[in-house]
Write a protein that holds these residues in place. Sequence first.
Motif, PDB file in Angstrom:
ATOM      1  N   SER A 224       0.834  -1.201   0.000  1.00 45.79           N
ATOM      2  CA  SER A 224       0.000   0.000   0.000  1.00 45.79           C
ATOM      3  C   SER A 224       0.870   1.253   0.000  1.00 45.79           C
ATOM      4  CB  SER A 224      -0.915   0.012   1.230  1.00 45.79           C
ATOM      5  OG  SER A 224      -0.140   0.105   2.407  1.00 45.79           O
ATOM      6  N   VAL A 225       0.384   2.276  -0.678  1.00 49.73           N
ATOM      7  CA  VAL A 225       1.038   3.579  -0.682  1.00 49.73           C
ATOM      8  C   VAL A 225      -0.047   4.639  -0.563  1.00 49.73           C
ATOM      9  CG1 VAL A 225       3.111   2.984  -1.993  1.00 49.73           C
ATOM     10  CG2 VAL A 225       1.015   3.528  -3.208  1.00 49.73           C
ATOM     11  N   GLN A 226       0.228   5.661   0.208  1.00 49.89           N
ATOM     12  CA  GLN A 226      -0.749   6.738   0.329  1.00 49.89           C
ATOM     13  C   GLN A 226      -0.873   7.497  -0.983  1.00 49.89           C
ATOM     14  OE1 GLN A 226      -2.778   7.087   2.948  1.00 49.89           O
ATOM     15  NE2 GLN A 226      -1.761   5.242   3.685  1.00 49.89           N
ATOM     16  N   GLU A 227       0.264   7.643  -1.679  1.00 44.38           N
ATOM     17  CA  GLU A 227       0.288   8.240  -3.015  1.00 44.38           C
ATOM     18  C   GLU A 227       1.238   7.402  -3.851  1.00 44.38           C
ATOM     19  OE1 GLU A 227      -1.490  10.582  -4.247  1.00 44.38           O
ATOM     20  OE2 GLU A 227      -2.481  11.216  -2.391  1.00 44.38           O
ATOM     21  N   PRO A 228       0.968   7.244  -5.136  1.00 44.76           N
ATOM     22  CA  PRO A 228       1.872   6.452  -5.967  1.00 44.76           C
ATOM     23  C   PRO A 228       3.275   7.022  -6.042  1.00 44.76           C
ATOM     24  CG  PRO A 228      -0.240   6.753  -7.049  1.00 44.76           C
ATOM     25  CD  PRO A 228      -0.239   7.650  -5.852  1.00 44.76           C
ATOM     26  N   GLY A 229       3.476   8.276  -5.575  1.00 42.05           N
ATOM     27  CA  GLY A 229       4.817   8.827  -5.558  1.00 42.05           C
ATOM     28  C   GLY A 229       5.085   9.704  -6.765  1.00 42.05           C
ATOM     29  N   SER A 230       6.325  10.125  -6.882  1.00 38.84           N
ATOM     30  CA  SER A 230       6.698  11.070  -7.935  1.00 38.84           C
ATOM     31  C   SER A 230       6.860  10.419  -9.298  1.00 38.84           C
ATOM     32  CB  SER A 230       8.008  11.761  -7.553  1.00 38.84           C
ATOM     33  OG  SER A 230       9.054  10.803  -7.423  1.00 38.84           O
ATOM     34  N   LEU A 231       6.773   9.084  -9.363  1.00 37.84           N
ATOM     35  CA  LEU A 231       7.005   8.399 -10.637  1.00 37.84           C
ATOM     36  C   LEU A 231       5.782   8.389 -11.542  1.00 37.84           C
ATOM     37  CD1 LEU A 231       9.098   5.288  -9.531  1.00 37.84           C
ATOM     38  CD2 LEU A 231       9.906   7.480 -10.417  1.00 37.84           C
ATOM     39  N   TYR A 232       4.597   8.593 -10.981  1.00 37.99           N
ATOM     40  CA  TYR A 232       3.367   8.414 -11.745  1.00 37.99           C
ATOM     41  C   TYR A 232       2.551   9.691 -11.805  1.00 37.99           C
ATOM     42  CZ  TYR A 232       4.616   3.539 -11.205  1.00 37.99           C
ATOM     43  OH  TYR A 232       5.295   2.350 -11.239  1.00 37.99           O
ATOM     44  N   GLY A 233       1.847   9.871 -12.922  1.00 36.70           N
ATOM     45  CA  GLY A 233       0.988  11.025 -13.092  1.00 36.70           C
ATOM     46  C   GLY A 233      -0.370  10.610 -13.636  1.00 36.70           C
ATOM     47  N   PRO A 234      -1.391  11.462 -13.464  1.00 36.85           N
ATOM     48  CA  PRO A 234      -2.757  11.106 -13.866  1.00 36.85           C
ATOM     49  C   PRO A 234      -2.949  11.146 -15.382  1.00 36.85           C
ATOM     50  CG  PRO A 234      -2.694  13.351 -13.030  1.00 36.85           C
ATOM     51  CD  PRO A 234      -1.325  12.780 -12.813  1.00 36.85           C
ATOM     52  N   VAL A 235      -3.781  10.229 -15.875  1.00 36.87           N
ATOM     53  CA  VAL A 235      -4.168  10.171 -17.286  1.00 36.87           C
ATOM     54  C   VAL A 235      -5.687  10.135 -17.346  1.00 36.87           C
ATOM     55  CG1 VAL A 235      -4.102   8.822 -19.420  1.00 36.87           C
ATOM     56  CG2 VAL A 235      -2.055   8.993 -17.983  1.00 36.87           C
ATOM     57  N   GLU A 236      -6.268  10.981 -18.183  1.00 40.53           N
ATOM     58  CA  GLU A 236      -7.720  11.067 -18.326  1.00 40.53           C
ATOM     59  C   GLU A 236      -8.164  10.399 -19.622  1.00 40.53           C
ATOM     60  OE1 GLU A 236     -11.209  14.502 -18.729  1.00 40.53           O
ATOM     61  OE2 GLU A 236      -9.083  15.060 -18.626  1.00 40.53           O
ATOM     62  N   VAL A 237      -9.198   9.572 -19.531  1.00 44.15           N
ATOM     63  CA  VAL A 237      -9.794   8.985 -20.732  1.00 44.15           C
ATOM     64  C   VAL A 237     -10.814   9.985 -21.268  1.00 44.15           C
ATOM     65  CG1 VAL A 237     -11.074   7.044 -21.707  1.00 44.15           C
ATOM     66  CG2 VAL A 237      -9.458   6.657 -19.826  1.00 44.15           C
ATOM     67  N   LEU A 238     -10.536  10.574 -22.426  1.00 46.86           N
ATOM     68  CA  LEU A 238     -11.400  11.623 -22.963  1.00 46.86           C
ATOM     69  C   LEU A 238     -12.659  11.055 -23.599  1.00 46.86           C
ATOM     70  CD1 LEU A 238      -8.797  14.011 -24.641  1.00 46.86           C
ATOM     71  CD2 LEU A 238      -9.924  14.261 -22.429  1.00 46.86           C
ATOM     72  N   ARG A 239     -12.512  10.025 -24.410  1.00 46.88           N
ATOM     73  CA  ARG A 239     -13.672   9.470 -25.117  1.00 46.88           C
ATOM     74  C   ARG A 239     -13.367   8.041 -25.521  1.00 46.88           C
ATOM     75  NH1 ARG A 239     -12.770   8.741 -30.400  1.00 46.88           N
ATOM     76  NH2 ARG A 239     -10.945   9.740 -31.338  1.00 46.88           N
ATOM     77  N   THR A 240     -14.412   7.254 -25.701  1.00 44.78           N
ATOM     78  CA  THR A 240     -14.282   5.906 -26.255  1.00 44.78           C
ATOM     79  C   THR A 240     -15.487   5.626 -27.143  1.00 44.78           C
ATOM     80  OG1 THR A 240     -15.436   4.903 -24.362  1.00 44.78           O
ATOM     81  CG2 THR A 240     -13.032   5.022 -24.238  1.00 44.78           C
ATOM     82  N   GLU A 241     -15.274   4.788 -28.131  1.00 44.85           N
ATOM     83  CA  GLU A 241     -16.365   4.340 -28.991  1.00 44.85           C
ATOM     84  C   GLU A 241     -16.018   2.939 -29.480  1.00 44.85           C
ATOM     85  OE1 GLU A 241     -14.886   6.241 -33.242  1.00 44.85           O
ATOM     86  OE2 GLU A 241     -16.207   7.426 -31.943  1.00 44.85           O
ATOM     87  N   ASP A 242     -17.030   2.132 -29.748  1.00 45.48           N
ATOM     88  CA  ASP A 242     -16.766   0.775 -30.213  1.00 45.48           C
ATOM     89  C   ASP A 242     -17.752   0.401 -31.310  1.00 45.48           C
ATOM     90  OD1 ASP A 242     -18.972   0.536 -28.347  1.00 45.48           O
ATOM     91  OD2 ASP A 242     -18.671  -1.623 -28.469  1.00 45.48           O
ATOM     92  N   ARG A 243     -17.333  -0.536 -32.139  1.00 42.37           N
ATOM     93  CA  ARG A 243     -18.192  -1.043 -33.205  1.00 42.37           C
ATOM     94  C   ARG A 243     -17.700  -2.429 -33.586  1.00 42.37           C
ATOM     95  NH1 ARG A 243     -15.841  -0.581 -38.324  1.00 42.37           N
ATOM     96  NH2 ARG A 243     -13.913   0.644 -38.395  1.00 42.37           N
ATOM     97  N   GLU A 244     -18.572  -3.199 -34.208  1.00 45.19           N
ATOM     98  CA  GLU A 244     -18.206  -4.521 -34.691  1.00 45.19           C
ATOM     99  C   GLU A 244     -17.790  -4.425 -36.152  1.00 45.19           C
ATOM    100  OE1 GLU A 244     -20.865  -7.690 -33.965  1.00 45.19           O
ATOM    101  OE2 GLU A 244     -21.176  -7.200 -31.843  1.00 45.19           O
ATOM    102  N   GLU A 245     -16.750  -5.167 -36.488  1.00 46.11           N
ATOM    103  CA  GLU A 245     -16.267  -5.232 -37.863  1.00 46.11           C
ATOM    104  C   GLU A 245     -15.901  -6.683 -38.147  1.00 46.11           C
ATOM    105  OE1 GLU A 245     -12.247  -3.792 -39.779  1.00 46.11           O
ATOM    106  OE2 GLU A 245     -13.633  -2.103 -39.618  1.00 46.11           O
ATOM    107  N   GLY A 246     -16.759  -7.378 -38.890  1.00 49.92           N
ATOM    108  CA  GLY A 246     -16.536  -8.795 -39.115  1.00 49.92           C
ATOM    109  C   GLY A 246     -16.601  -9.562 -37.810  1.00 49.92           C
ATOM    110  N   ALA A 247     -15.535 -10.296 -37.512  1.00 51.71           N
ATOM    111  CA  ALA A 247     -15.496 -11.091 -36.276  1.00 51.71           C
ATOM    112  C   ALA A 247     -14.890 -10.323 -35.117  1.00 51.71           C
ATOM    113  CB  ALA A 247     -14.697 -12.370 -36.517  1.00 51.71           C
ATOM    114  N   ASP A 248     -14.549  -9.053 -35.320  1.00 47.09           N
ATOM    115  CA  ASP A 248     -13.862  -8.283 -34.285  1.00 47.09           C
ATOM    116  C   ASP A 248     -14.740  -7.169 -33.721  1.00 47.09           C
ATOM    117  OD1 ASP A 248     -11.577  -9.762 -34.612  1.00 47.09           O
ATOM    118  OD2 ASP A 248     -10.641  -8.342 -35.996  1.00 47.09           O
ATOM    119  N   ARG A 249     -14.436  -6.795 -32.485  1.00 52.54           N
ATOM    120  CA  ARG A 249     -14.967  -5.576 -31.885  1.00 52.54           C
ATOM    121  C   ARG A 249     -13.813  -4.589 -31.818  1.00 52.54           C
ATOM    122  NH1 ARG A 249     -19.287  -4.171 -29.179  1.00 52.54           N
ATOM    123  NH2 ARG A 249     -19.988  -6.312 -28.996  1.00 52.54           N
TER     124      ARG A 249
END
Length: 320
Positions: A224-249
Amino acid sequence: MGDTSLPRRAWAGGLMALGLAACGRVVTARPTPTLSPAPAVRTPTATPVVLRLPTATPVYTPTPSPTPVIYVVQPGDTLYGIALRFGVSVAALQEANGITDPTRLPVGQELIIPSPGPAGEGASPRLPTPTPMALLIPTIRCAASAMGSLGCIGEVINPQPHPLINVQIQITLRDGEGREIGSGIAGTALDVLPSQGRSPFALVFNAVPAGYARADARVVRAESVQEPGSLYGPVEVLRTEDREEGADRIVRGEVRNADQRPLRRINVVVAFYDAQDRLLGYRQVVFAEAPTAPGAAQAFEVRFPAREAKTFRVLAEGQR
């Protein structure tokens, strides 16, 4: 379509091969697992392949010798993990190799492993004692490949009020009577497991052991760590979208450096689930060719077999 969540930041590892592309950028993509059931191949033994982190127990302690021990850095290695493996301190490793930035460890670099000092003079590495925390592992799934290997995949959830690092999961293979016939250690796809967050993990055994009937998993290390420390910084997920194409998503999206400093590495993990919210597999994209400036965005795209996948989650983290 898809159940998304916004993590703080991310890394990775994987089992099977994949190809990933990001809009407007060349990215470093890692193979990540997809389970494809196939007839099990019966062989006498199964050797686990650790995908992310070294085991919590040192497996080799070099003895003092005029000839230095040389270790070649492998994908997924950290200075902390190498020090733990060889029973030396991180500071001793840095001093012996002239390392000023312990977060930058190029794959293929040769490291001189210093000999442990006499008792009372640093013979034991000054590293945190592994303390498994109360974490949740909802399910673990294993399937044999056409090549005869056995791939296992699962997910760990952190119910603790603080983030965790160095999370390791032991996967044990058992026969029909519950006896252990093989085991290995897996690390999480995320370096830091946020409070109330989750991360997939995976491990490959190079053969299906004779008598294999089932597998179970348990956490053997989590700090456990109270904060991940100076090595890590926040990343924001701005948007996502998905669709099917043939056998794949196909899942596309953007992540943004939400830190006030550049991030030299952004790790994006897209986990896919069935209708019962059980993990089917994950894909991973790592942006590491050049630092991502504060406020800058990176576009990603991943593909996953659409046969069973109903929902997905996007997890991301950054390293300074």
